[in-house]
Design a protein around this motif. Structure first.
Motif, PDB file in Angstrom:
ATOM      1  N   ASP A 174       0.899  -1.275   0.025  1.00  0.00           N
ATOM      2  CA  ASP A 174      -0.046   0.047   0.023  1.00  0.00           C
ATOM      3  C   ASP A 174       1.082   1.188  -0.127  1.00  0.00           C
ATOM      4  N   LEU A 175       0.797   1.979  -1.040  1.00  0.00           N
ATOM      5  CA  LEU A 175       1.889   3.137  -1.206  1.00  0.00           C
ATOM      6  C   LEU A 175       1.497   4.084  -0.114  1.00  0.00           C
ATOM      7  N   ASN A 176       0.215   4.182   0.254  1.00  0.00           N
ATOM      8  CA  ASN A 176      -0.203   5.091   1.164  1.00  0.00           C
ATOM      9  C   ASN A 176       0.639   4.891   2.445  1.00  0.00           C
ATOM     10  N   ASP A 177       1.248   3.682   2.784  1.00  0.00           N
ATOM     11  CA  ASP A 177       1.779   3.414   4.139  1.00  0.00           C
ATOM     12  C   ASP A 177       3.450   3.674   3.882  1.00  0.00           C
ATOM     13  N   THR A 178       3.898   3.685   2.718  1.00  0.00           N
ATOM     14  CA  THR A 178       5.168   4.146   2.495  1.00  0.00           C
ATOM     15  C   THR A 178       5.514   5.445   2.947  1.00  0.00           C
ATOM     16  N   PRO A 179       6.466   5.752   3.535  1.00  0.00           N
ATOM     17  CA  PRO A 179       6.491   7.265   4.210  1.00  0.00           C
ATOM     18  C   PRO A 179       7.108   7.992   3.032  1.00  0.00           C
ATOM     19  N   VAL A 180       6.867   9.212   2.834  1.00  0.00           N
ATOM     20  CA  VAL A 180       7.487  10.359   1.994  1.00  0.00           C
ATOM     21  C   VAL A 180       8.867  10.535   3.014  1.00  0.00           C
ATOM     22  N   LEU A 181       9.954  10.579   2.258  1.00  0.00           N
ATOM     23  CA  LEU A 181      11.259  10.924   2.910  1.00  0.00           C
ATOM     24  C   LEU A 181      11.559  12.338   2.609  1.00  0.00           C
ATOM     25  N   ALA A 182      12.055  13.119   3.509  1.00  0.00           N
ATOM     26  CA  ALA A 182      12.370  14.388   3.524  1.00  0.00           C
ATOM     27  C   ALA A 182      13.531  14.808   4.607  1.00  0.00           C
ATOM     28  N   ALA A 183      14.054  15.777   4.328  1.00  0.00           N
ATOM     29  CA  ALA A 183      15.214  16.129   5.254  1.00  0.00           C
ATOM     30  C   ALA A 183      15.182  17.728   5.327  1.00  0.00           C
ATOM     31  N   GLY A 184      15.958  18.351   6.446  1.00  0.00           N
ATOM     32  CA  GLY A 184      15.951  19.588   6.589  1.00  0.00           C
ATOM     33  C   GLY A 184      17.042  20.131   7.660  1.00  0.00           C
ATOM     34  N   GLY A 221      -1.085  14.841   3.870  1.00  0.00           N
ATOM     35  CA  GLY A 221      -1.676  14.508   2.675  1.00  0.00           C
ATOM     36  C   GLY A 221      -2.040  13.138   2.679  1.00  0.00           C
ATOM     37  N   GLY A 222      -2.414  12.452   3.951  1.00  0.00           N
ATOM     38  CA  GLY A 222      -2.816  11.080   4.008  1.00  0.00           C
ATOM     39  C   GLY A 222      -1.692  10.091   4.054  1.00  0.00           C
ATOM     40  N   ARG A 223      -0.399  10.532   4.187  1.00  0.00           N
ATOM     41  CA  ARG A 223       0.640   9.600   4.089  1.00  0.00           C
ATOM     42  C   ARG A 223       1.754  10.114   5.340  1.00  0.00           C
ATOM     43  N   PRO A 224       2.467   8.914   5.643  1.00  0.00           N
ATOM     44  CA  PRO A 224       3.292   9.059   6.673  1.00  0.00           C
ATOM     45  C   PRO A 224       4.556   9.979   5.945  1.00  0.00           C
ATOM     46  N   LYS A 225       4.851  11.056   6.804  1.00  0.00           N
ATOM     47  CA  LYS A 225       6.178  11.775   6.213  1.00  0.00           C
ATOM     48  C   LYS A 225       7.235  11.785   7.185  1.00  0.00           C
ATOM     49  N   GLN A 226       8.182  11.383   6.865  1.00  0.00           N
ATOM     50  CA  GLN A 226       9.392  11.487   7.978  1.00  0.00           C
ATOM     51  C   GLN A 226      10.718  12.269   7.480  1.00  0.00           C
ATOM     52  N   LYS A 245      11.236  17.251   0.429  1.00  0.00           N
ATOM     53  CA  LYS A 245      11.332  16.052  -0.088  1.00  0.00           C
ATOM     54  C   LYS A 245      12.709  15.538  -0.656  1.00  0.00           C
ATOM     55  N   LEU A 246      13.240  14.428  -0.358  1.00  0.00           N
ATOM     56  CA  LEU A 246      14.462  13.794  -1.086  1.00  0.00           C
ATOM     57  C   LEU A 246      14.133  13.321  -2.524  1.00  0.00           C
ATOM     58  N   LYS A 247      15.031  13.595  -3.391  1.00  0.00           N
ATOM     59  CA  LYS A 247      14.880  13.019  -4.547  1.00  0.00           C
ATOM     60  C   LYS A 247      15.434  11.523  -4.490  1.00  0.00           C
ATOM     61  N   ARG A 248      14.832  10.716  -5.264  1.00  0.00           N
ATOM     62  CA  ARG A 248      15.303   9.420  -5.318  1.00  0.00           C
ATOM     63  C   ARG A 248      16.546   9.005  -5.143  1.00  0.00           C
ATOM     64  N   GLY A 249      17.008   8.138  -4.131  1.00  0.00           N
ATOM     65  CA  GLY A 249      18.345   7.802  -4.173  1.00  0.00           C
ATOM     66  C   GLY A 249      19.306   8.924  -3.240  1.00  0.00           C
ATOM     67  N   GLU A 250      18.810  10.023  -2.991  1.00  0.00           N
ATOM     68  CA  GLU A 250      19.697  11.288  -2.687  1.00  0.00           C
ATOM     69  C   GLU A 250      19.897  10.784  -1.070  1.00  0.00           C
ATOM     70  N   ASP A 251      21.135  11.152  -0.733  1.00  0.00           N
ATOM     71  CA  ASP A 251      21.687  11.087   0.638  1.00  0.00           C
ATOM     72  C   ASP A 251      20.771  12.037   1.437  1.00  0.00           C
ATOM     73  N   PRO A 252      20.305  11.856   2.681  1.00  0.00           N
ATOM     74  CA  PRO A 252      19.276  12.672   3.386  1.00  0.00           C
ATOM     75  C   PRO A 252      20.154  14.108   3.684  1.00  0.00           C
TER      76      PRO A 252
END
Length: 142
Positions: A5-15, A84-89, A47-54
């Motif tokens: 379920d893609l809605n359970d996959t966290p959106v990966l971000a960094a700051g 937006g209905g998805r977990p964000k980390q 949001k991180l780009k695909r494969g981007e180091d955090p």
């Protein structure tokens, strides 16, 4: 094979909790960004780009949102919440500004440099206030 379920996959971000010493009196100041889309005050992140180091992503987001180049320091807390209905980390680091200049852009129309106490009061989300509280001890132990 179970369905993912893609809605359970966290959106990966960094700051970063971006900081500097005041040019006037040397006191600690934190940089907050105002995002007109959400009308909120927060730390620079994205949001991180695909494969981007955090860490690389966190520093990239700082430049994109604020125009400032920063040197990373201690890693701070990782924050998880629903967006937006998805977990964000979001992973955060303390980062000291070394150069640059803010220019308003489509994501961020204003920045403020505030004392930790003033930043805490201005931040919209409680989770961001906790990150602001983490910075001074991280700098002392750093």
């Amino acid at each position: 094979m179970p369905d993912l379920d893609l809605n359970d996959t966290p959106v990966l971000a960094a700051g970063c909790v971006l900081w500097r010493r005041s040019p006037l009196d040397g006191t600690l100041q934190l940089c907050l960004v105002h995002r007109p889309k959400y009308d909120d005050w927060s730390h620079p992140k994205g949001k991180l780009k695909r494969g981007e180091d955090p860490l690389a992503g966190a520093l990239r987001e700082v430049v994109e949102e604020t125009g400032y180049v920063a040197v990373p320091g201690a890693e701070l807390s990782t924050v998880t919440y629903m967006a937006g209905g998805r977990p964000k980390q979001v992973r955060y680091w303390a980062a000291e500004v070394t150069s640059g200049r803010f220019t308003p852009n489509k994501e961020v129309d204003r920045v403020l440099w505030l004392s930790p106490a003033e930043a805490r009061r201005r931040l919209t989300q409680f989770r961001d206030r906790e990150l602001a509280d983490e910075l001074p001890p991280a700098l002392r132990s750093g």
